[in-house]
Design a protein around this motif. Structure first.
Motif, PDB file in Angstrom:
ATOM      1  N   TRP A   1       4.543   7.050  -2.772  1.00  0.00           N
ATOM      2  CA  TRP A   1       3.694   5.976  -3.316  1.00  0.00           C
ATOM      3  C   TRP A   1       3.343   6.278  -4.781  1.00  0.00           C
ATOM      4  O   TRP A   1       3.383   5.404  -5.640  1.00  0.00           O
ATOM      5  CB  TRP A   1       2.433   5.889  -2.465  1.00  0.00           C
TER       6      TRP A   1
ATOM      7  N   PHE B   1       2.181   3.467  -7.324  1.00  0.00           N
ATOM      8  CA  PHE B   1       1.185   2.841  -6.445  1.00  0.00           C
ATOM      9  C   PHE B   1       1.384   1.321  -6.255  1.00  0.00           C
ATOM     10  O   PHE B   1       0.485   0.535  -6.515  1.00  0.00           O
ATOM     11  CB  PHE B   1      -0.226   3.104  -6.971  1.00  0.00           C
TER      12      PHE B   1
ATOM     13  N   GLN C   1       3.436  -2.359  -1.628  1.00  0.00           N
ATOM     14  CA  GLN C   1       4.326  -1.890  -0.564  1.00  0.00           C
ATOM     15  C   GLN C   1       5.515  -1.189  -1.206  1.00  0.00           C
ATOM     16  O   GLN C   1       5.863  -1.465  -2.352  1.00  0.00           O
ATOM     17  CB  GLN C   1       4.835  -3.067   0.297  1.00  0.00           C
TER      18      GLN C   1
ATOM     19  N   LYS D   1       2.801   0.310   3.578  1.00  0.00           N
ATOM     20  CA  LYS D   1       1.674  -0.154   2.765  1.00  0.00           C
ATOM     21  C   LYS D   1       0.534   0.840   2.971  1.00  0.00           C
ATOM     22  O   LYS D   1       0.045   1.015   4.082  1.00  0.00           O
ATOM     23  CB  LYS D   1       1.224  -1.557   3.172  1.00  0.00           C
ATOM     24  N   MET D   2       0.131   1.512   1.908  1.00  0.00           N
ATOM     25  CA  MET D   2      -0.932   2.499   1.990  1.00  0.00           C
ATOM     26  C   MET D   2      -2.289   1.798   1.899  1.00  0.00           C
ATOM     27  O   MET D   2      -2.514   0.978   1.013  1.00  0.00           O
ATOM     28  CB  MET D   2      -0.807   3.515   0.853  1.00  0.00           C
TER      29      MET D   2
END
Length: 221
Positions: free
Chosen positions: A38, A43, A46, A94-95
Motif C-alpha cells: 500500500w 496509499f 484500492q 482496500k486498507m
C-alpha cells in the motif's frame, strides 16, 4: 489523493493488535506485507496484489494459511479483501484507515468523500453484540434456545457441558463465533448418530431372525 499519516496509522493499528486476542503472528505479518505494498503504491483507495509476492513478503509458506488469514483480516475489519477468480488478474485490497480522530478504522473512500463516519459507540455496540454470540450467558439460555427450537433438553445440557469444559472453542482451539449455529450443528450430528444407531439395531434384529435352510430334522429336540 489524500495524505495518509502512516505513523498515526501504524501506532493505532498496533494498539488494536495488542487488544485483539484473535490475531496470531501470521495475521500481523500478512497485514504488514499489505501495508508495505500500500505504501509503495502511494496509499491508493484500492490496489492489486499478487499472492506469491505477498506470501514471500510475509513469510507465509502455505496457500491455505494465506487465504485463511486474509479472510480473517477482512472479517476482523482491518482491511477489505476482493478475491479475484481470474488467474491473470490479482485480487484487490482496500486498507481501512486507523488513527482517525474517531478512534476507529474507516474506509478510505468514505474518508475522501467527506461523508459522516459511523459513531464509534455503534461500532462498539456491534462488537458487543457479536461477542454475545461467542458463548451463552448460562445453561438456562442454552436450554431456552433448545426449547424454542423443540430440541431435547438433555441435548441442551450435553451441549452446554461439553463446550463449557473446553472454554467454548472448536476442538479446544478455535473460538466459537456463533454458539447458536454450533448448537444447530450439534443437533444435526445427534440426529445423524441416532439414525445410524436405529439402522444398526434393525439390521441386528433382522440377522437374529434369519434361519438356515439346511436343517437336519433327524436330530432330537
Amino acid at each position: 489523493m489524500p495524505t495518509i499519516n502512516y505513523i498515526k496509522h501504524l501506532n493505532a493499528v498496533f494498539q488494536q493488535f495488542a487488544k485483539d486476542s484473535r490475531l496470531n503472528p501470521t495475521h500481523i505479518s500478512l497485514y504488514m506485507a499489505f501495508f508495505q505494498l500500500w505504501n509503495l503504491n502511494r496509499f491508493p483507495n484500492q490496489f492489486h496484489v499478487n499472492r506469491e509476492d505477498v506470501m514471500k513478503l510475509s513469510k507465509i509458506g502455505s496457500k491455505s494459511t494465506y487465504h485463511k488469514c486474509v479472510k480473517e483480516l477482512d472479517n476482523y475489519k482491518y482491511l477489505i479483501y476482493y478475491p479475484s477468480h481470474n488467474p491473470f488478474k490479482g485480487s484487490k485490497i482496500k486498507m481501512l484507515i486507523f488513527g482517525t480522530s474517531s478512534g476507529q478504522a474507516v474506509d478510505l473512500a468514505v474518508l475522501n468523500s467527506g461523508q459522516a463516519l459511523v459513531p464509534s459507540y455503534k461500532h462498539n455496540k456491534h462488537i458487543k453484540n457479536r461477542s454475545k454470540l461467542e458463548r451463552p450467558k448460562s445453561k438456562i439460555e442454552v436450554i431456552t434456545f433448545f426449547k424454542e427450537n423443540k430440541w431435547p433438553k438433555i441435548e441442551a445440557e450435553k451441549f452446554f457441558n461439553y463446550y463449557e469444559s473446553i472454554d467454548w472453542k472448536i476442538k479446544g482451539e478455535t473460538k466459537i463465533a456463533n454458539w447458536q449455529a454450533t448448537a444447530q450443528n450439534w443437533i444435526l450430528k445427534a440426529e445423524e448418530l441416532k439414525t445410524k444407531a436405529n439402522k444398526k439395531a434393525v439390521s441386528q434384529k433382522t440377522d437374529n431372525l434369519k434361519t438356515t435352510k439346511n436343517k437336519n430334522y433327524n436330530q432330537p429336540l
